[in-house]
Design a protein around this motif. Structure first.
Motif, PDB file in Angstrom:
ATOM      1  N   THR A 108       1.093  -1.291  -0.010  1.00 42.77           N
ATOM      2  CA  THR A 108      -0.074  -0.022  -0.103  1.00 42.77           C
ATOM      3  C   THR A 108       0.812   1.090   0.084  1.00 42.77           C
ATOM      4  OG1 THR A 108      -0.267   0.211   2.485  1.00 42.77           O
ATOM      5  CG2 THR A 108      -1.560  -1.214   1.436  1.00 42.77           C
ATOM      6  N   ASP A 109       0.231   2.457   0.022  1.00 43.52           N
ATOM      7  CA  ASP A 109       1.140   3.689   0.122  1.00 43.52           C
ATOM      8  C   ASP A 109       2.094   3.590  -0.947  1.00 43.52           C
ATOM      9  OD1 ASP A 109       0.169   5.118   2.756  1.00 43.52           O
ATOM     10  OD2 ASP A 109      -0.249   3.251   2.791  1.00 43.52           O
ATOM     11  N   THR A 110       1.775   3.530  -2.469  1.00 43.45           N
ATOM     12  CA  THR A 110       2.689   3.770  -3.156  1.00 43.45           C
ATOM     13  C   THR A 110       2.110   4.193  -4.714  1.00 43.45           C
ATOM     14  OG1 THR A 110       4.397   2.338  -4.435  1.00 43.45           O
ATOM     15  CG2 THR A 110       2.455   1.233  -4.165  1.00 43.45           C
ATOM     16  N   GLY A 111       2.902   4.838  -5.338  1.00 42.64           N
ATOM     17  CA  GLY A 111       2.326   5.614  -6.460  1.00 42.64           C
ATOM     18  C   GLY A 111       2.515   4.448  -7.651  1.00 42.64           C
ATOM     19  N   TRP A 112       3.282   3.711  -7.713  1.00 38.95           N
ATOM     20  CA  TRP A 112       3.541   2.517  -8.625  1.00 38.95           C
ATOM     21  C   TRP A 112       4.343   1.271  -8.017  1.00 38.95           C
ATOM     22  CZ3 TRP A 112       8.142   1.629 -11.779  1.00 38.95           C
ATOM     23  CH2 TRP A 112       9.303   2.117 -11.400  1.00 38.95           C
ATOM     24  N   VAL A 113       4.025   0.393  -8.872  1.00 39.67           N
ATOM     25  CA  VAL A 113       4.920  -1.070  -8.498  1.00 39.67           C
ATOM     26  C   VAL A 113       5.837  -1.190  -9.603  1.00 39.67           C
ATOM     27  CG1 VAL A 113       4.381  -3.336  -7.733  1.00 39.67           C
ATOM     28  CG2 VAL A 113       2.494  -1.746  -7.137  1.00 39.67           C
TER      29      VAL A 113
ATOM     30  N   GLU B 164      -4.438  -3.308 -12.706  1.00 41.59           N
ATOM     31  CA  GLU B 164      -3.452  -3.573 -13.600  1.00 41.59           C
ATOM     32  C   GLU B 164      -2.379  -4.103 -12.769  1.00 41.59           C
ATOM     33  OE1 GLU B 164      -3.976   0.832 -15.959  1.00 41.59           O
ATOM     34  OE2 GLU B 164      -2.207   0.599 -14.600  1.00 41.59           O
ATOM     35  N   VAL B 165      -1.888  -4.063 -11.792  1.00 39.99           N
ATOM     36  CA  VAL B 165      -0.965  -4.698 -11.029  1.00 39.99           C
ATOM     37  C   VAL B 165      -1.470  -6.309 -10.939  1.00 39.99           C
ATOM     38  CG1 VAL B 165       0.149  -4.972  -8.777  1.00 39.99           C
ATOM     39  CG2 VAL B 165       0.121  -2.704  -9.723  1.00 39.99           C
ATOM     40  N   LEU B 166      -2.874  -6.277 -10.355  1.00 41.31           N
ATOM     41  CA  LEU B 166      -3.250  -7.658 -10.266  1.00 41.31           C
ATOM     42  C   LEU B 166      -3.195  -8.597 -11.537  1.00 41.31           C
ATOM     43  CD1 LEU B 166      -6.194  -6.766  -7.755  1.00 41.31           C
ATOM     44  CD2 LEU B 166      -4.136  -8.244  -7.244  1.00 41.31           C
TER      45      LEU B 166
END
Length: 261
Positions: A141-146, A198-200
């Motif tokens: 959590t607490d992230t602008g991107w992965v 999108e990450v999932l």
């Protein structure tokens, strides 16, 4: 391996994981009393917590790290930058209860293997965690991107606890100032519902993984909207809820479901 979200959102975050004889919290961002009440409500004695793993210094994640550590003699795991940044909130900790890790360097704690994952947020040095016992759980959590490296470290999890902070349209049309809106939407801000989906898509193997959408904004999101945005996006990629994966939304103030993985 057991996982319970104890609370989730800008009003305070805390998650519980258990495997064999190891019980840990990830973050402690509510009052000490509220965390204790929430733990007891799901049958967990705060005295049995072995450690708190801290993602970053913001008060909705670190508010009661010091209180709980001192009250119950709990170990605190954090990177050095976060430890220094949260000192004003956490106050004095016993030296023997402070453990420093480095992001992206896995280590073992009792029955668990812990891999701190880089996050990208307006804090000193944030992280998420990929945690393994007999199964793997990833929390981010607490992230602008992965980034690709973090995706690789999360891959293969049976449960993904992932931020779906805001709906972009609600945020843009909401009451926040434009600088605040830009910060939230930036690569040092928070994942939107669409970002989360999108990450999932990149992580899911269609093996019945459990998704828990987390850290929803009270101002700029709704649980039903976060879930619909995510499931609609994944359906468009031929990844189907209740067939390929299961999805819940973490409650804000109270514990969520208990997942036995």
């Amino acid at each position: 391996m057991k996982f319970i979200s104890i609370a989730s959102g800008s009003s305070g975050n805390c998650q519980f994981l258990e495997y064999n004889n190891t019980r840990i919290l990830v973050d402690a961002g509510l009052s000490g009393r509220k965390i204790e009440e929430n733990l007891k409500s799901v049958g967990i004695d705060p005295e049995t917590i072995d450690a708190i793993f801290v993602t970053h210094e913001h008060t909705d994640h670190a508010k009661s790290v010091g209180v709980l550590s001192r009250r119950h003699n709990i170990k605190v795991f954090t990177n050095l930058e976060t430890l220094q940044a949260m000192e004003v909130t956490v106050k004095k900790l016993k030296a023997e209860n402070v453990y420093i890790f480095e992001n992206n360097r896995p280590f073992k704690f009792k029955d668990l293997y812990i891999n701190p994952i880089d996050t990208f947020h307006d804090c000193a040095k944030g992280c998420g965690f990929a945690i393994e016992g007999d199964k793997k759980v990833s929390l981010i959590t607490d992230t602008g991107w992965v980034n690709t490296e973090s995706l690789q470290k999360m891959e293969g999890s049976k449960l993904y606890y992932i931020e779906a902070n805001h709906d972009v349209e609600m945020l843009i049309n909401g009451r926040y100032t434009w600088p605040t809106k830009k910060r939230i939407m930036s690569t040092k801000g928070h994942l939107s519902n669409e970002n989360s989906a999108e990450v999932l898509e990149k992580l899911l193997k269609k093996e019945g993984e459990q998704i828990v959408l987390a850290h929803l904004s009270t101002e700029n999101n709704m649980p039903e909207l976060a879930k619909k945005t995510c499931t609609d996006f994944l359906r468009g990629k031929n990844i189907l809820e209740d067939i390929d994966y299961k999805l819940d939304v973490a409650p804000r103030y109270v514990p969520g479901k208990s997942y036995d993985l």
